[in-house]
Design a protein around this motif. Structure first.
Motif, PDB file in Angstrom:
ATOM      1  N   PHE A 138       0.630  -0.751  -0.003  1.00 43.26           N
ATOM      2  CA  PHE A 138       0.247  -0.693   0.231  1.00 43.26           C
ATOM      3  C   PHE A 138       0.889   1.208   0.297  1.00 43.26           C
ATOM      4  CE2 PHE A 138      -3.662  -2.389   2.251  1.00 43.26           C
ATOM      5  CZ  PHE A 138      -4.670  -2.182   0.962  1.00 43.26           C
ATOM      6  N   PRO A 139       0.426   2.301  -0.337  1.00 38.37           N
ATOM      7  CA  PRO A 139       1.176   3.462  -0.311  1.00 38.37           C
ATOM      8  C   PRO A 139       1.244   4.146   1.307  1.00 38.37           C
ATOM      9  CG  PRO A 139      -0.440   3.815  -2.058  1.00 38.37           C
ATOM     10  CD  PRO A 139      -0.984   2.196  -1.325  1.00 38.37           C
ATOM     11  N   SER A 140       2.251   4.643   1.685  1.00 39.11           N
ATOM     12  CA  SER A 140       2.799   4.855   2.657  1.00 39.11           C
ATOM     13  C   SER A 140       1.414   6.412   2.771  1.00 39.11           C
ATOM     14  CB  SER A 140       4.166   5.682   3.006  1.00 39.11           C
ATOM     15  OG  SER A 140       4.357   6.481   2.353  1.00 39.11           O
ATOM     16  N   HIS A 141       1.152   7.334   1.819  1.00 38.18           N
ATOM     17  CA  HIS A 141       0.182   8.110   2.301  1.00 38.18           C
ATOM     18  C   HIS A 141      -0.791   8.240   0.942  1.00 38.18           C
ATOM     19  CE1 HIS A 141       3.792   9.592   4.648  1.00 38.18           C
ATOM     20  NE2 HIS A 141       2.797   9.633   5.259  1.00 38.18           N
ATOM     21  N   THR A 142      -2.211   8.671   1.127  1.00 38.43           N
ATOM     22  CA  THR A 142      -2.775   8.628   0.742  1.00 38.43           C
ATOM     23  C   THR A 142      -3.215   7.203  -0.548  1.00 38.43           C
ATOM     24  OG1 THR A 142      -1.857   8.915  -1.347  1.00 38.43           O
ATOM     25  CG2 THR A 142      -2.064  10.554   0.234  1.00 38.43           C
ATOM     26  N   TYR A 143      -3.955   7.338  -1.106  1.00 41.86           N
ATOM     27  CA  TYR A 143      -4.791   5.828  -1.635  1.00 41.86           C
ATOM     28  C   TYR A 143      -3.936   5.598  -3.029  1.00 41.86           C
ATOM     29  CZ  TYR A 143      -8.995   6.498   0.892  1.00 41.86           C
ATOM     30  OH  TYR A 143      -9.472   6.493   1.701  1.00 41.86           O
ATOM     31  N   GLN A 144      -2.575   6.595  -3.382  1.00 44.69           N
ATOM     32  CA  GLN A 144      -2.180   6.565  -4.770  1.00 44.69           C
ATOM     33  C   GLN A 144      -0.113   6.912  -4.476  1.00 44.69           C
ATOM     34  OE1 GLN A 144      -3.393   9.149  -7.491  1.00 44.69           O
ATOM     35  NE2 GLN A 144      -5.727   8.645  -7.334  1.00 44.69           N
ATOM     36  N   PHE A 145       0.137   6.095  -5.184  1.00 41.34           N
ATOM     37  CA  PHE A 145       1.867   6.152  -4.739  1.00 41.34           C
ATOM     38  C   PHE A 145       2.402   7.542  -5.090  1.00 41.34           C
ATOM     39  CE2 PHE A 145       1.258   1.458  -4.615  1.00 41.34           C
ATOM     40  CZ  PHE A 145       1.992   1.075  -3.298  1.00 41.34           C
ATOM     41  N   TYR A 163       1.288  10.192  -6.971  1.00 42.79           N
ATOM     42  CA  TYR A 163       1.000  10.123  -8.024  1.00 42.79           C
ATOM     43  C   TYR A 163       1.027  11.539  -8.785  1.00 42.79           C
ATOM     44  CZ  TYR A 163      -0.896   9.984 -12.875  1.00 42.79           C
ATOM     45  OH  TYR A 163      -1.410   9.492 -14.395  1.00 42.79           O
ATOM     46  N   PRO A 164       1.908  12.059  -9.480  1.00 45.68           N
ATOM     47  CA  PRO A 164       2.346  11.713 -10.820  1.00 45.68           C
ATOM     48  C   PRO A 164       3.399  11.415 -10.519  1.00 45.68           C
ATOM     49  CG  PRO A 164       1.385  14.137 -10.718  1.00 45.68           C
ATOM     50  CD  PRO A 164       1.443  13.415  -9.475  1.00 45.68           C
ATOM     51  N   ASP A 165       3.884  11.730  -9.780  1.00 41.06           N
ATOM     52  CA  ASP A 165       5.280  11.556  -9.527  1.00 41.06           C
ATOM     53  C   ASP A 165       5.644   9.601  -9.922  1.00 41.06           C
ATOM     54  OD1 ASP A 165       5.894  13.734  -8.364  1.00 41.06           O
ATOM     55  OD2 ASP A 165       6.582  13.034  -6.852  1.00 41.06           O
ATOM     56  N   ARG A 166       7.201   9.790 -11.103  1.00 37.64           N
ATOM     57  CA  ARG A 166       6.887   7.666 -11.379  1.00 37.64           C
ATOM     58  C   ARG A 166       7.173   6.940  -9.814  1.00 37.64           C
ATOM     59  NH1 ARG A 166       8.755   7.388 -16.657  1.00 37.64           N
ATOM     60  NH2 ARG A 166       9.916   8.880 -17.603  1.00 37.64           N
ATOM     61  N   PHE A 167       6.280   5.935 -10.074  1.00 37.61           N
ATOM     62  CA  PHE A 167       6.478   5.069  -8.275  1.00 37.61           C
ATOM     63  C   PHE A 167       8.541   5.261  -8.463  1.00 37.61           C
ATOM     64  CE2 PHE A 167       7.431   1.198  -6.234  1.00 37.61           C
ATOM     65  CZ  PHE A 167       6.729   0.488  -6.073  1.00 37.61           C
ATOM     66  N   ARG A 168       8.264   5.179  -6.637  1.00 38.51           N
ATOM     67  CA  ARG A 168       9.611   4.353  -6.402  1.00 38.51           C
ATOM     68  C   ARG A 168       9.623   3.522  -4.847  1.00 38.51           C
ATOM     69  NH1 ARG A 168      10.642  10.526  -6.244  1.00 38.51           N
ATOM     70  NH2 ARG A 168      10.806  10.302  -4.203  1.00 38.51           N
ATOM     71  N   ALA A 169      10.295   2.911  -4.700  1.00 34.73           N
ATOM     72  CA  ALA A 169      10.022   1.428  -3.828  1.00 34.73           C
ATOM     73  C   ALA A 169       9.535   2.130  -2.440  1.00 34.73           C
ATOM     74  CB  ALA A 169      11.456   1.011  -3.596  1.00 34.73           C
ATOM     75  N   ALA A 170      10.349   3.687  -1.565  1.00 37.64           N
ATOM     76  CA  ALA A 170      10.273   4.354  -0.687  1.00 37.64           C
ATOM     77  C   ALA A 170       8.860   4.858  -0.611  1.00 37.64           C
ATOM     78  CB  ALA A 170      11.475   5.873  -0.794  1.00 37.64           C
ATOM     79  N   PHE A 171       8.084   4.922  -1.503  1.00 38.97           N
ATOM     80  CA  PHE A 171       6.517   5.581  -2.003  1.00 38.97           C
ATOM     81  C   PHE A 171       5.669   3.573  -1.079  1.00 38.97           C
ATOM     82  CE2 PHE A 171       6.930   8.151  -5.791  1.00 38.97           C
ATOM     83  CZ  PHE A 171       7.377   8.750  -5.115  1.00 38.97           C
ATOM     84  N   VAL A 172       6.375   3.090  -0.950  1.00 40.44           N
ATOM     85  CA  VAL A 172       5.935   1.662  -0.139  1.00 40.44           C
ATOM     86  C   VAL A 172       5.573   1.790   1.830  1.00 40.44           C
ATOM     87  CG1 VAL A 172       5.552  -0.575  -0.330  1.00 40.44           C
ATOM     88  CG2 VAL A 172       5.425   0.522  -2.488  1.00 40.44           C
ATOM     89  N   ASP A 173       4.876   1.475   2.231  1.00 39.21           N
ATOM     90  CA  ASP A 173       4.839   1.572   3.559  1.00 39.21           C
ATOM     91  C   ASP A 173       5.325   0.486   3.626  1.00 39.21           C
ATOM     92  OD1 ASP A 173       3.659   2.731   6.538  1.00 39.21           O
ATOM     93  OD2 ASP A 173       1.604   2.432   5.532  1.00 39.21           O
ATOM     94  N   GLU A 174       5.610  -0.047   4.785  1.00 37.08           N
ATOM     95  CA  GLU A 174       6.891  -0.658   5.742  1.00 37.08           C
ATOM     96  C   GLU A 174       5.975  -2.182   5.600  1.00 37.08           C
ATOM     97  OE1 GLU A 174       4.853   1.870   7.641  1.00 37.08           O
ATOM     98  OE2 GLU A 174       4.652   0.699   9.533  1.00 37.08           O
ATOM     99  N   LEU A 175       6.710  -3.698   5.140  1.00 37.42           N
ATOM    100  CA  LEU A 175       6.167  -4.809   5.023  1.00 37.42           C
ATOM    101  C   LEU A 175       5.395  -5.037   6.654  1.00 37.42           C
ATOM    102  CD1 LEU A 175       6.510  -6.722   3.452  1.00 37.42           C
ATOM    103  CD2 LEU A 175       8.022  -8.221   4.754  1.00 37.42           C
ATOM    104  N   PRO A 176       4.337  -5.477   6.412  1.00 39.83           N
ATOM    105  CA  PRO A 176       3.751  -5.677   8.235  1.00 39.83           C
ATOM    106  C   PRO A 176       4.689  -6.970   9.072  1.00 39.83           C
ATOM    107  CG  PRO A 176       2.044  -5.432   6.257  1.00 39.83           C
ATOM    108  CD  PRO A 176       3.145  -5.622   6.160  1.00 39.83           C
TER     109      PRO A 176
END
Length: 408
Positions: A62-69, A71-84
């Protein structure tokens, strides 16, 4: 405003279809990346994956903030929330992003299956324009000009799109070749890297679904992931009311195609790839499976849906889709007199993206989502903010909604 609307744990099967020995023994699907493109039918596909992932207790990226990664920035691994805690890997990534394959592969396992969906560029652009008129600067400027000229905003834009489109404005990404933009391409004009980039996408994506052949696409998806018809039954979500759709004559269609020539190339290429995969699957077999899927889906719809294309003002909070200023998004009313188990299944089929996303996020992390307003819609003065009330087992027991003015 709140109400009670139980949503039981997603461990059951569709109405009248109980688990079989095969279903109980079925292996979990492989890790999966779904590139959720804008206005292509992607919300419907996402709902299928949400239901599948919830039932199998998949770990969502999931995105760490909001419902989107972001956007419109290119995806980065840092946008993802931590592994549960307790999870060894992410199993499903299916929230909006602008693709960067290298960064996505940093997050997802090596054996992840990549899928996406494309739609006829003319229909896509008309839908993108109508849905995002007030949030994409190029569209908003044309909308204001149209009010003065007494014409439709889309026709004014298509007459002279270069006047309204500033390629340096990042929020204008969807204003030209929106599918190419989502795919991570340079969407402004053809360049020498396009053939190589297209070949890289073909190699990376195991299936590119085609919206105009949606049921055929689902059958191929089912074959790819080892899914049953019960997994693939669907309702079309995030659909605009008829009066929010602009009819395009041949002249306007030609202008859309000319302005979005890269999307046309992208779409035509992957339509050919799609039919090659269909041929490998077997055309007669595909036709038979599509008929079975449609029959099964129709049974489920009759069981679940009391009313379709319901205006937002007539929908309960839990089932009301997010609304834009320039498009009315309709939804579904669930049948009454369902068992609690069947109600849980039916509500999930028609649950809008934001509500379902919030529900799954809470189940996974045991906390509410962080502030979700994406930066590219800050000009929109009214949004819905959702919050959910949970019972001790982290199932939805109710949902509230209010309208608030965005603050700077």
């Amino acid at each position: 405003i709140s109400h009670t609307s139980p949503l039981t744990p997603n461990t059951h099967q569709p109405p009248k279809h109980r688990p079989t020995a095969r279903a109980e023994q079925r292996r979990a699907h492989p890790p999966m990346v779904f590139l959720k493109t804008h206005r292509t039918g992607s919300s419907t596909v996402q709902n299928i994956l949400f239901r599948l992932g919830e039932r199998e207790s998949a770990t969502f990226a999931f995105p760490s903030h909001t419902y989107q990664f972001n956007y419109p920035d290119r995806f980065r691994a840092a946008f993802v929330d931590e592994l549960p805690e307790g999870s060894s890997q992410f199993d499903l990534l299916c929230s909006h992003m602008r693709l960067d394959l290298r960064e996505v592969r940093k997050v997802m396992p090596q054996n992840a299956v990549f899928i996406t969906v494309l739609r006829d560029p003319i229909k896509t652009f008309e839908s993108v324009f109508g849905y995002y008129t007030s949030t994409v600067p190029a569209f908003l400027t044309a909308h204001r000009a149209a009010a003065i000229e007494g014409k439709s905003a889309l026709s004014v834009f298509l007459d002279s799109p270069e006047i309204f489109w500033d390629p340096k404005e990042p929020r204008n990404g969807l204003a030209k070749n929106p599918m190419s933009f989502d795919m991570g391409f340079n969407n402004q004009k053809w360049n020498g890297s396009w053939p190589e980039d297209l070949a890289q996408l073909e190699e990376a994506f195991h299936l590119v679904m085609i919206a105009e052949h949606f049921d055929e696409s689902l059958v191929l998806l089912g074959a790819l992931l080892g899914l049953e018809h019960e997994d693939l039954a669907y309702l079309r979500l995030n659909v605009r009311a008829g009066n929010s759709v602009t009819d395009l004559d041949e002249n306007m269609q030609a202008k859309v195609r000319s302005w979005n020539v890269l999307d046309t190339l992208l779409y035509d290429f992957f339509v050919q790839v799609f039919w090659e995969k269909a041929s490998q699957f077997g055309m007669e077999r595909l036709k038979a499976e599509v008929e079975r899927l449609r029959a099964f889906t129709e049974d489920v719809r009759r069981k679940c849906v009391s009313r379709a294309e319901v205006p937002p003002g007539e929908l309960e909070d839990l089932l009301r889709p997010w609304q834009t200023e320039t498009a009315t998004i309709v939804g579904y009313e669930v049948q009454g007199n369902l068992s609690l188990q069947d109600q849980g299944f039916c509500i999930r089929m028609m649950l809008p993206e934001l509500q379902y996303h919030s529900h799954l996020y809470f189940k996974q992390y045991g906390r509410d989502m962080r502030a979700w307003f994406p930066t590219y819609v800050l000009e929109n003065p009214k949004q819905y903010t959702f919050w959910m009330f949970y019972s001790s087992d982290k199932t939805i027991s109710g949902l509230g909604v209010f309208t608030n003015k965005l603050m700077s």
